[in-house]
Design an enzyme around this catalytic site. Structure first.
Site, mmCIF file in Angstrom:
data_model
loop_
_atom_site.group_PDB
_atom_site.id
_atom_site.type_symbol
_atom_site.label_atom_id
_atom_site.label_comp_id
_atom_site.label_asym_id
_atom_site.label_seq_id
_atom_site.Cartn_x
_atom_site.Cartn_y
_atom_site.Cartn_z
ATOM 1 N N GLU A 99 14.347 0.009 10.433
ATOM 2 C CA GLU A 99 12.891 -0.095 10.252
ATOM 3 C C GLU A 99 12.301 1.307 10.371
ATOM 4 O O GLU A 99 12.595 2.013 11.336
ATOM 5 C CB GLU A 99 12.320 -1.013 11.344
ATOM 6 C CG GLU A 99 10.798 -1.107 11.348
ATOM 7 C CD GLU A 99 10.268 -1.953 12.512
ATOM 8 O OE1 GLU A 99 11.072 -2.598 13.227
ATOM 9 O OE2 GLU A 99 9.035 -1.937 12.714
ATOM 10 N N HIS A 154 3.514 -6.177 11.120
ATOM 11 C CA HIS A 154 2.729 -6.693 12.248
ATOM 12 C C HIS A 154 2.301 -8.134 12.058
ATOM 13 O O HIS A 154 1.645 -8.707 12.929
ATOM 14 C CB HIS A 154 1.472 -5.823 12.449
ATOM 15 C CG HIS A 154 1.726 -4.356 12.307
ATOM 16 N ND1 HIS A 154 2.573 -3.665 13.152
ATOM 17 C CD2 HIS A 154 1.288 -3.432 11.401
ATOM 18 C CE1 HIS A 154 2.619 -2.398 12.770
ATOM 19 N NE2 HIS A 154 1.846 -2.230 11.710
ATOM 20 N N ARG A 211 -1.116 -2.422 15.749
ATOM 21 C CA ARG A 211 0.085 -1.816 15.150
ATOM 22 C C ARG A 211 1.214 -1.636 16.167
ATOM 23 O O ARG A 211 2.303 -1.177 15.824
ATOM 24 C CB ARG A 211 -0.245 -0.452 14.531
ATOM 25 C CG ARG A 211 -1.225 -0.529 13.379
ATOM 26 C CD ARG A 211 -1.408 0.838 12.723
ATOM 27 N NE ARG A 211 -2.690 0.881 12.037
ATOM 28 C CZ ARG A 211 -2.913 0.392 10.801
ATOM 29 N NH1 ARG A 211 -1.929 -0.141 10.107
ATOM 30 N NH2 ARG A 211 -4.112 0.462 10.270
ATOM 31 N N HIS A 241 8.663 3.727 10.031
ATOM 32 C CA HIS A 241 7.215 3.900 9.862
ATOM 33 C C HIS A 241 6.916 5.389 9.793
ATOM 34 O O HIS A 241 7.399 6.151 10.637
ATOM 35 C CB HIS A 241 6.427 3.243 10.993
ATOM 36 C CG HIS A 241 6.685 1.777 11.059
ATOM 37 N ND1 HIS A 241 6.157 0.903 10.145
ATOM 38 C CD2 HIS A 241 7.486 1.060 11.869
ATOM 39 C CE1 HIS A 241 6.608 -0.317 10.414
ATOM 40 N NE2 HIS A 241 7.417 -0.250 11.446
ATOM 41 N N ILE A 242 6.125 5.771 8.818
ATOM 42 C CA ILE A 242 5.767 7.177 8.620
ATOM 43 C C ILE A 242 4.916 7.672 9.785
ATOM 44 O O ILE A 242 5.150 8.744 10.344
ATOM 45 C CB ILE A 242 5.004 7.332 7.286
ATOM 46 C CG1 ILE A 242 5.931 6.979 6.115
ATOM 47 C CG2 ILE A 242 4.433 8.744 7.140
ATOM 48 C CD1 ILE A 242 5.198 6.775 4.785
ATOM 49 N N ASN A 258 0.787 -1.239 0.000
ATOM 50 C CA ASN A 258 0.000 0.000 0.000
ATOM 51 C C ASN A 258 0.823 1.295 0.000
ATOM 52 O O ASN A 258 0.268 2.381 -0.130
ATOM 53 C CB ASN A 258 -1.007 0.026 1.168
ATOM 54 C CG ASN A 258 -1.973 -1.140 1.106
ATOM 55 O OD1 ASN A 258 -2.637 -1.328 0.086
ATOM 56 N ND2 ASN A 258 -2.054 -1.948 2.140
ATOM 57 N N TYR A 302 -0.804 9.572 6.779
ATOM 58 C CA TYR A 302 0.501 9.363 6.149
ATOM 59 C C TYR A 302 1.049 10.602 5.441
ATOM 60 O O TYR A 302 2.152 10.553 4.891
ATOM 61 C CB TYR A 302 0.413 8.189 5.155
ATOM 62 C CG TYR A 302 0.040 6.891 5.827
ATOM 63 C CD1 TYR A 302 0.903 6.292 6.741
ATOM 64 C CD2 TYR A 302 -1.191 6.271 5.583
ATOM 65 C CE1 TYR A 302 0.570 5.111 7.385
ATOM 66 C CE2 TYR A 302 -1.540 5.085 6.215
ATOM 67 C CZ TYR A 302 -0.656 4.510 7.106
ATOM 68 O OH TYR A 302 -0.990 3.352 7.744
ATOM 69 N N ALA A 343 1.984 -3.092 6.628
ATOM 70 C CA ALA A 343 1.265 -3.986 7.536
ATOM 71 C C ALA A 343 1.978 -5.321 7.754
ATOM 72 O O ALA A 343 1.732 -5.995 8.767
ATOM 73 C CB ALA A 343 -0.148 -4.224 7.009
ATOM 74 N N ASN A 377 10.394 -0.075 5.239
ATOM 75 C CA ASN A 377 9.044 0.177 5.744
ATOM 76 C C ASN A 377 8.181 -0.949 5.186
ATOM 77 O O ASN A 377 7.771 -0.912 4.011
ATOM 78 C CB ASN A 377 8.512 1.537 5.308
ATOM 79 C CG ASN A 377 7.125 1.823 5.914
ATOM 80 O OD1 ASN A 377 6.499 0.925 6.482
ATOM 81 N ND2 ASN A 377 6.663 3.050 5.782
HETATM 82 C C1 DQA Z 1 3.167 2.054 8.255
HETATM 83 C C2 DQA Z 1 2.372 1.667 9.500
HETATM 84 C C3 DQA Z 1 1.698 0.325 9.322
HETATM 85 O O1 DQA Z 1 0.956 -0.020 10.487
HETATM 86 C C4 DQA Z 1 0.735 0.384 8.137
HETATM 87 O O2 DQA Z 1 0.170 -0.906 7.931
HETATM 88 C C5 DQA Z 1 1.387 0.890 6.911
HETATM 89 C C6 DQA Z 1 2.303 2.020 6.997
HETATM 90 C C7 DQA Z 1 3.749 3.491 8.350
HETATM 91 O O3 DQA Z 1 4.648 3.804 7.581
HETATM 92 O O4 DQA Z 1 3.295 4.282 9.186
HETATM 93 O O5 DQA Z 1 1.100 0.412 5.797
HETATM 94 O O6 DQA Z 1 4.259 1.153 8.102
#
Ligand code: DQA
Length: 147
Positions: free
Chosen positions: A97, A79, A110, A99-100, A10, A22, A76, A73
């Site tokens: 690692e 998790h 999450r 995460h935005i 995604n 995001y 999902a 990144n």
């Molecule tokens: C993410 C956070 C994840 O929980 C989510 O499923 C994403 C984006 C982030 O960059 O904040 O797809 O990895």
């Protein structure tokens, strides 16, 4: 020095996807940010995105075979994927690692990452700037600076 920036499910829809969570930076803009930011640090950055767990695992194997540092990144899959964790655990070079969004301020599901325990470090909740911060850390670590 080559670095892989790998994005999971995604994330190719960044900009259009839940912008309140995001941000409005699009995926092509994220790619440009990483390539430009990396170049300023002397890094040759290869940015990729896939919705496929198998493809991401293959890219981690590639990074391992070529001893390449990684910014990951996993979306999902962070998790859910023990398979991705096992690939990350078997790598050789540093891996950050990213995460935005601040996953800890969101839904309970999450809050746990299968990746964090086997990553070099984690950057969470700093928006797309987190990718540039990860590249900056990698460049100083690879240059042998104390961190
Ligand atoms: C993410 C956070 C994840 O929980 C989510 O499923 C994403 C984006 C982030 O960059 O904040 O797809 O990895």
């Amino acid at each position: 020095q080559r670095v892989l920036v790998l994005n999971g499910p995604n994330l190719g829809r960044l900009g259009a996807r839940e912008p309140t969570v995001y941000g409005s930076t699009t995926y092509p803009e994220l790619v440009a940010l990483c390539v430009r930011g990396g170049a300023e640090l002397g890094l040759d950055v290869d940015v990729r995105q896939s919705d496929s767990e198998a493809e991401l695992i293959g890219w981690i194997h590639e990074a391992t075979d070529e001893d390449l540092p990684v910014v990951l990144n996993a979306g999902a899959l962070t998790h859910t994927s023990i398979a991705l964790r096992d690939a990350v655990a078997a790598r050789t070079a540093p891996l950050v690692e990213v995460h935005i969004s601040n996953v800890h301020a969101r839904e309970d599901f999450r809050h746990h990452s299968y990746l964090s325990a086997v990553a070099s470090g984690v950057i969470v909740g700093l928006g797309v700037e987190g990718y540039v911060l990860a590249l900056s850390w990698l460049s100083s670590t690879l240059a042998g600076e104390a961190t």
